[in-house]
Scaffold this motif. Structure first.
Motif, PDB file in Angstrom:
ATOM      1  N   VAL A   1      30.216  45.586  -9.379  1.00  0.00           N
ATOM      2  CA  VAL A   1      30.023  44.172  -9.686  1.00  0.00           C
ATOM      3  C   VAL A   1      29.376  44.062 -11.068  1.00  0.00           C
ATOM      4  N   PRO A   2      29.706  43.039 -11.848  1.00  0.00           N
ATOM      5  CA  PRO A   2      29.043  42.906 -13.160  1.00  0.00           C
ATOM      6  C   PRO A   2      27.534  42.698 -12.979  1.00  0.00           C
ATOM      7  N   ALA A   3      26.802  43.191 -13.947  1.00  0.00           N
ATOM      8  CA  ALA A   3      25.351  43.006 -13.905  1.00  0.00           C
ATOM      9  C   ALA A   3      25.018  41.526 -14.085  1.00  0.00           C
ATOM     10  N   ALA A   4      23.853  41.186 -13.626  1.00  0.00           N
ATOM     11  CA  ALA A   4      23.379  39.820 -13.885  1.00  0.00           C
ATOM     12  C   ALA A   4      23.446  39.562 -15.388  1.00  0.00           C
TER      13      ALA A   4
ATOM     14  N   THR B   1      34.953  37.851 -20.562  1.00  0.00           N
ATOM     15  CA  THR B   1      34.427  38.695 -21.647  1.00  0.00           C
ATOM     16  C   THR B   1      32.959  38.387 -21.885  1.00  0.00           C
ATOM     17  N   LEU B   2      32.511  37.198 -21.412  1.00  0.00           N
ATOM     18  CA  LEU B   2      31.110  36.821 -21.560  1.00  0.00           C
ATOM     19  C   LEU B   2      30.300  37.149 -20.296  1.00  0.00           C
ATOM     20  N   THR B   3      30.898  36.808 -19.154  1.00  0.00           N
ATOM     21  CA  THR B   3      30.117  36.973 -17.919  1.00  0.00           C
ATOM     22  C   THR B   3      30.249  38.372 -17.339  1.00  0.00           C
ATOM     23  N   GLY B   4      31.278  39.100 -17.756  1.00  0.00           N
ATOM     24  CA  GLY B   4      31.523  40.406 -17.150  1.00  0.00           C
ATOM     25  C   GLY B   4      32.553  40.282 -16.037  1.00  0.00           C
ATOM     26  N   ASP B   5      33.327  41.338 -15.859  1.00  0.00           N
ATOM     27  CA  ASP B   5      34.366  41.363 -14.825  1.00  0.00           C
ATOM     28  C   ASP B   5      34.122  42.597 -13.951  1.00  0.00           C
ATOM     29  N   VAL B   6      34.669  42.557 -12.740  1.00  0.00           N
ATOM     30  CA  VAL B   6      34.591  43.701 -11.823  1.00  0.00           C
ATOM     31  C   VAL B   6      35.240  44.919 -12.472  1.00  0.00           C
ATOM     32  N   THR B   7      34.631  46.075 -12.295  1.00  0.00           N
ATOM     33  CA  THR B   7      35.210  47.333 -12.786  1.00  0.00           C
ATOM     34  C   THR B   7      35.294  48.327 -11.636  1.00  0.00           C
ATOM     35  N   ASP B   8      36.060  49.382 -11.905  1.00  0.00           N
ATOM     36  CA  ASP B   8      36.171  50.507 -10.953  1.00  0.00           C
ATOM     37  C   ASP B   8      36.722  50.068  -9.603  1.00  0.00           C
TER      38      ASP B   8
ATOM     39  N   THR C   1      47.218  51.953  -3.659  1.00  0.00           N
ATOM     40  CA  THR C   1      47.394  52.427  -5.040  1.00  0.00           C
ATOM     41  C   THR C   1      47.752  51.295  -5.990  1.00  0.00           C
ATOM     42  N   ASN C   2      48.023  50.120  -5.451  1.00  0.00           N
ATOM     43  CA  ASN C   2      48.289  48.986  -6.325  1.00  0.00           C
ATOM     44  C   ASN C   2      47.002  48.563  -7.037  1.00  0.00           C
ATOM     45  N   THR C   3      47.184  47.883  -8.178  1.00  0.00           N
ATOM     46  CA  THR C   3      46.017  47.350  -8.887  1.00  0.00           C
ATOM     47  C   THR C   3      45.406  46.244  -8.051  1.00  0.00           C
ATOM     48  N   LEU C   4      44.142  46.377  -7.788  1.00  0.00           N
ATOM     49  CA  LEU C   4      43.465  45.384  -6.961  1.00  0.00           C
ATOM     50  C   LEU C   4      42.904  44.278  -7.845  1.00  0.00           C
TER      51      LEU C   4
ATOM     52  N   VAL D   1      24.920  31.911  -8.295  1.00  0.00           N
ATOM     53  CA  VAL D   1      25.383  33.219  -7.812  1.00  0.00           C
ATOM     54  C   VAL D   1      26.899  33.206  -7.786  1.00  0.00           C
ATOM     55  N   ARG D   2      27.473  34.184  -8.449  1.00  0.00           N
ATOM     56  CA  ARG D   2      28.932  34.369  -8.430  1.00  0.00           C
ATOM     57  C   ARG D   2      29.248  35.448  -7.379  1.00  0.00           C
ATOM     58  N   THR D   3      30.033  35.085  -6.391  1.00  0.00           N
ATOM     59  CA  THR D   3      30.400  36.025  -5.316  1.00  0.00           C
ATOM     60  C   THR D   3      31.776  36.606  -5.622  1.00  0.00           C
ATOM     61  N   TRP D   4      31.786  37.910  -5.868  1.00  0.00           N
ATOM     62  CA  TRP D   4      33.029  38.619  -6.192  1.00  0.00           C
ATOM     63  C   TRP D   4      33.595  39.239  -4.906  1.00  0.00           C
ATOM     64  N   THR D   5      34.906  39.164  -4.768  1.00  0.00           N
ATOM     65  CA  THR D   5      35.573  39.763  -3.601  1.00  0.00           C
ATOM     66  C   THR D   5      36.794  40.548  -4.075  1.00  0.00           C
ATOM     67  N   VAL D   6      36.898  41.801  -3.565  1.00  0.00           N
ATOM     68  CA  VAL D   6      38.109  42.609  -3.787  1.00  0.00           C
ATOM     69  C   VAL D   6      38.679  42.926  -2.414  1.00  0.00           C
ATOM     70  N   THR D   7      39.951  42.610  -2.199  1.00  0.00           N
ATOM     71  CA  THR D   7      40.599  42.772  -0.897  1.00  0.00           C
ATOM     72  C   THR D   7      41.797  43.700  -1.044  1.00  0.00           C
ATOM     73  N   ASP D   8      41.916  44.671  -0.103  1.00  0.00           N
ATOM     74  CA  ASP D   8      43.077  45.570  -0.166  1.00  0.00           C
ATOM     75  C   ASP D   8      44.246  44.965   0.592  1.00  0.00           C
ATOM     76  N   ALA D   9      45.356  45.727   0.635  1.00  0.00           N
ATOM     77  CA  ALA D   9      46.594  45.208   1.220  1.00  0.00           C
ATOM     78  C   ALA D   9      46.479  44.948   2.711  1.00  0.00           C
TER      79      ALA D   9
END
Length: 475
Positions: free
Chosen positions: A304-307, A320-327, A334-337, A358-366
């Motif tokens: 998750v991006p740092a505060a 580019t300002l707030t930061g994006d999810v990495t890794d 194997t698809n790009t999530l 608070v920004r809540t980030w979610t990554v969901t698989d297939a």
């Protein structure tokens, strides 16, 4: 001439003839005299005794077609058929239980009691082997006991022509001949039945050993694996246990083949049938199946991006300002999530243009497994407003320095975040004496402050001059 008168004697061949002789001369004178002639039978008849004979022990010694009968019975006087009689002496034991010999005494007697006695030796022997029925060729499973006659078959119908005792069959087994596989073979069993006189009968039986029984084993239970687990790792999927064969003592190896996968409820889930086979040395195989289910219950991972703290005029949707999810990574996908986010309600900060949310980030698989993490985004206002300070101005000494129409006023007040109208304030510095009493100058310091207390200070020089001559009324 004579005439005979016969008188019966004491037996058929004995008689008396009274012969009367008569002599007649030429003149017919007759003289008669008697003569007694005695006929007797004192000569024994003759015959040919049967030769010594050897009979098999089961032959009938009273059967004259076997033992022989008296021949050539003849009597010098008796014309009747002479009958031979015999009596058998005591048997003498032979070399074995069923062998013996005895003397047969033959007697032929004529009508007058004259008899002829001769002897014949009759030998009893046992040269006939017993008979039996050999068991039919038999095929046994390799784990059956070849010495168990209820399995291989036993001799039946043991019989001997003379021996009334129960005959025992014995057998010996020949060398095995290898069969078509390691547990198959065959050998000849030679059966022998011997009677009391050592006569034996030998017959053979073929015993085939085969292996038609498949090995046994315990198939692994159905198993459910996570989609990133190795389906070829038997410590995960399970391996065959309890492999056993009825005949094969070697360690049996289980092999498997996997069938076509059936799609599950999502992209990373499926199931397939694993077919296990254990085969023994003779090619007998046992096949069982195991169901292997593949599931995806593991959420993806990401950083998750740092505060982050943004200036209030920065775009909070600009990653580019707030930061994006990495890794972003998933154990199976194997698809790009794609990461998605939702922003919570803002919390007011220390001033009007400051806040945080608070920004809540979610990554969901297939398969719908999701990972949720939060990032704090702080909004601050540290940028002072901008404005255009009035140009340096020179006033006549009688003009009002507070009259902004004369001195000029701030223009272009603007703040990066504050949309309210900004008010400019000023303070005037100490006057500096000019070249004459009515002339001076001072610095006007202008300040514009936004809602968060960020201020911009600029200076304006205001010059006071006296260029106007006095007026008067001339006399």
């Amino acid at each position: 001439s004579f005439t005979d008168v016969t008188t019966t004697g004491t037996c058929d061949s004995n008689y008396i003839i009274t012969r009367t002789w008569t002599a007649i001369d030429a003149c017919g004178n007759t003289t008669t005299q008697e003569q007694t002639i005695n006929i007797e039978d004192t000569t024994a008849p003759t015959f040919t005794v049967p030769a010594a004979v050897t009979l098999e022990c089961d032959q009938d010694v009273n059967n004259l077609t076997l033992t022989g009968d008296v021949t050539d019975e003849a009597d010098n006087c008796d014309t009747n058929t002479l009958e031979a009689t015999y009596s058998d002496g005591t048997s003498t034991a032979g070399s074995c239980a069923n062998e013996s010999s005895f003397i047969r005494t033959w007697t032929v007697t004529d009508a007058c009691g004259n008899d002829n006695t001769q002897t014949q030796t009759i030998n009893i022997e046992d040269t006939t082997a017993p008979t039996f029925t050999v068991p039919a060729a038999v095929t046994l499973e390799c784990d059956q006991d070849v010495n168990n006659l209820t399995v291989t078959g036993d001799v039946t119908d043991e019989a001997d022509n003379c021996d009334t005792n129960t005959l025992e069959a014995t057998y010996t087994d020949g060398t095995s001949t290898a069969g078509s596989c390691a547990n198959a073979s065959s050998f000849i069993r030679t059966w022998t039945v011997t009677d009391a006189c050592g006569n034996d009968n030998t017959q053979t039986q073929t015993i085939n050993i085969e292996d038609t029984t498949a090995p046994t084993f315990t198939v692994p239970a159905a198993v459910t694996l996570e989609c990133d687990q190795d389906v070829n790792n038997l410590t995960l999927t399970g391996d065959v246990t309890d492999e056993a064969d009825n005949c094969d003592t070697n360690t049996l190896e289980a092999t498997y083949s996997d069938g076509t996968s059936t799609a599950g409820s999502c992209a990373n889930e499926s199931s397939f049938i694993r077919t296990w086979t254990v085969t023994d040395a003779c090619g007998n195989d046992n096949t069982q199946t195991q169901t292997i289910n593949i599931e995806d219950t593991t959420a993806p991972t990401f950083t998750v991006p740092a505060a982050v703290t943004l200036e209030c005029d920065q775009d909070v949707n600009n990653l580019t300002l707030t930061g994006d999810v990495t890794d972003e990574a998933d154990n199976c996908d194997t698809n790009t999530l794609e990461a998605t986010y939702t922003d919570g309600t803002s919390t007011a900060g220390s001033c009007a243009n400051a806040s945080s949310f608070v920004r809540t980030w979610t990554v969901t698989d297939a398969c719908g497994n999701d990972n949720t993490q939060t990032q704090t985004i702080n909004i601050e206002d540290t940028t002072a407003p901008t404005f255009t300070v009035p140009a340096e101005v020179t006033l006549e000494c009688d003009e009002d320095v507070n009259d902004l129409t004369l001195t000029g006023d701030v223009t272009d007040e603007a703040d990066n975040c504050d949309t309210n109208t900004l008010e400019a304030t000023y303070t005037d510095g100490t006057s500096t004496v000019g070249s004459c009493a009515n002339e001076s100058s001072f610095i006007r310091t202008w300040t514009v402050t936004d809602a968060c207390g960020n201020d911009n200070t600029q200076t304006q020089t205001i010059n006071i001059e006296d260029t106007t001559a006095p007026t008067f009324t001339v006399p």
